[in-house]
Enzyme design. Structure first.
Site: not given
Ligand code: ZN
Ligand code: ADP
Length: 351
Positions: A113, A135, A177, A216, A226, A231, A235, A238, A242, A253
């Site tokens: 955990r 994340k 980024e 950030k 989020e 947040r 994006n 993106h 994406h 990316h």
């Molecule tokens: Zn990214």
């Protein structure tokens, strides 16, 4: 070296950023029961360094690349953790790029955990973006990052030493980024424009990495999981990026994020969200990183396919984070038809 505190509610993290950051591992890990996860490429390059730094701690080497970010590799890591008899006081060190960080971070959150996690990001992308904010995830049944957790590492060690071995594609990826962060923060944007001829200098990257981490950290502190929408600004570029990444998949990316920002800056201009002058400034900066933007064949289909992916099912509109003013952004909701039509015109070279 700079120290940046990320004051998240679940558990605060400390980020050390700059030359000597990786050496901090000695103090942090002294006397601790350590378990290291890395990938085969990083291991080959940094095996000796890891031996000096982590002594005889077990090192779990996973295959490199996003296609291995799956449950098979996750459970292989968890098996090795169990074999090493880790306990709640043990520390998992994730040494690698975003893929290792995501997967090892998730393993740390799951084992008993949750055990202590330290991120040592070795790609520019991971240093400026993915290692900060907690994340963690794996991909599953073709859906990116669909199984994961928010799990803050106790320490993040962003050391420019690792950037010396990064191939140019990976540097461009991280710069993607960084430029995105510039579009969300006027001071960073000024710095990028002033230094637009040395964006690829490692000394410049080292300097701007700390700015991006600080930015950030600020966003993540306000919206750790989020929930309240803050947040979301991260994006920018993106949605379109994406779609291109999924459909064409040749560039990195970060490069697709830049191309996404390029197209979305045109949408922002057309929708009256941002001035032509500012949109052109952004596009000039983007081109400093990736050069001329190519035409994309079947781009309308790419956009449509991405919008109907499993996470988006049933929605009729697209939400875009568009540039508004220097460092400012606005969320715009477009119907899918409107969005796809514009992307077709802009990216397919109809104009
Ligand atoms: Zn990214
Ligand atoms: P990202 O950080 O871009 O999300 P990955 O974790 O997949 O992506 O890393 C990209 C590639 O770079 C992988 O093949 C990885 O093994 C390799 N890599 C990671 N760090 C370094 C480094 N410091 N030097 C050279 N290659 C590296």
């Amino acid at each position: 070296m700079q120290t940046i505190e990320v004051k998240t509610k679940s558990r605060p993290s400390t980020v050390y950023c700059g030359k000597g950051a990786a050496e901090k591992a000695r103090d942090i890990l002294r006397g601790k029961d350590v378990f290291v996860v890395t990938d085969a490429n990083v291991f080959r390059l940094y095996e000796k360094w890891a031996g000096d730094m982590f002594g005889d701690a077990p090192i779990c080497v996973v295959p490199a690349g996003e296609r291995h970010k799956n449950r098979g590799t996750l459970f292989a890591i968890l098996d090795k953790m169990l074999d090493a008899r880790l306990n709640r006081g043990s520390v998992l060190v994730a040494l690698g790029g975003g893929v290792v960080g995501d997967m090892a971070g998730l393993a740390a959150s799951l084992y008993m955990r949750g055990i202590h996690a330290v991120q040592v990001p070795t790609t520019l992308l991971a240093q400026v973006d993915s290692s900060v904010g907690g994340k963690t995830a794996i991909d599953h049944r073709g859906v990116k990052n669909v199984i994961g957790a928010f799990y803050q590492p106790e320490y993040v060690l962003c050391d420019p030493m690792f950037l010396h071995t990064l191939p140019p594609r990976e540097l461009r990826c991280g710069l993607g980024e960084i430029v995105k962060t510039g579009a969300l923060d006027a001071d960073i944007l000024d710095k990028l424009e002033k230094n637009s001829d040395r964006l690829f200098d490692l000394s410049f990257m080292e300097d701007v990495t700390a700015d991006c981490v600080r930015f950030k950290a600020g966003v993540v502190e306000k919206d750790e999981c989020e929930r309240n929408g803050l947040r979301k600004c991260l994006n920018m570029g993106h949605t379109t990026g994406h779609a291109l990444e999924l459909f064409y998949g040749r560039r990195s990316h970060g490069e697709y994020v830049l191309i996404g920002m390029y197209f979305e800056s045109i949408i922002a201009e057309r929708k009256g969200v941002c001035s032509r002058v500012y949109a052109e400034q952004l596009r000039a900066l983007i081109q400093k990183v990736i050069g001329r933007i190519p035409k994309f064949r079947n781009i309308g289909e790419a956009a449509r396919v991405a919008l109907f992916d499993k996470k988006n099912e049933g929605k009729n509109e697209v939400s875009l984070i568009l540039p508004k003013t220097r460092g400012g952004f606005a969320e715009a909701k477009l119907s899918i038809g409107d969005y796809v039509g514009m992307i077709e015109e802009i990216g397919g070279g109809v104009l």
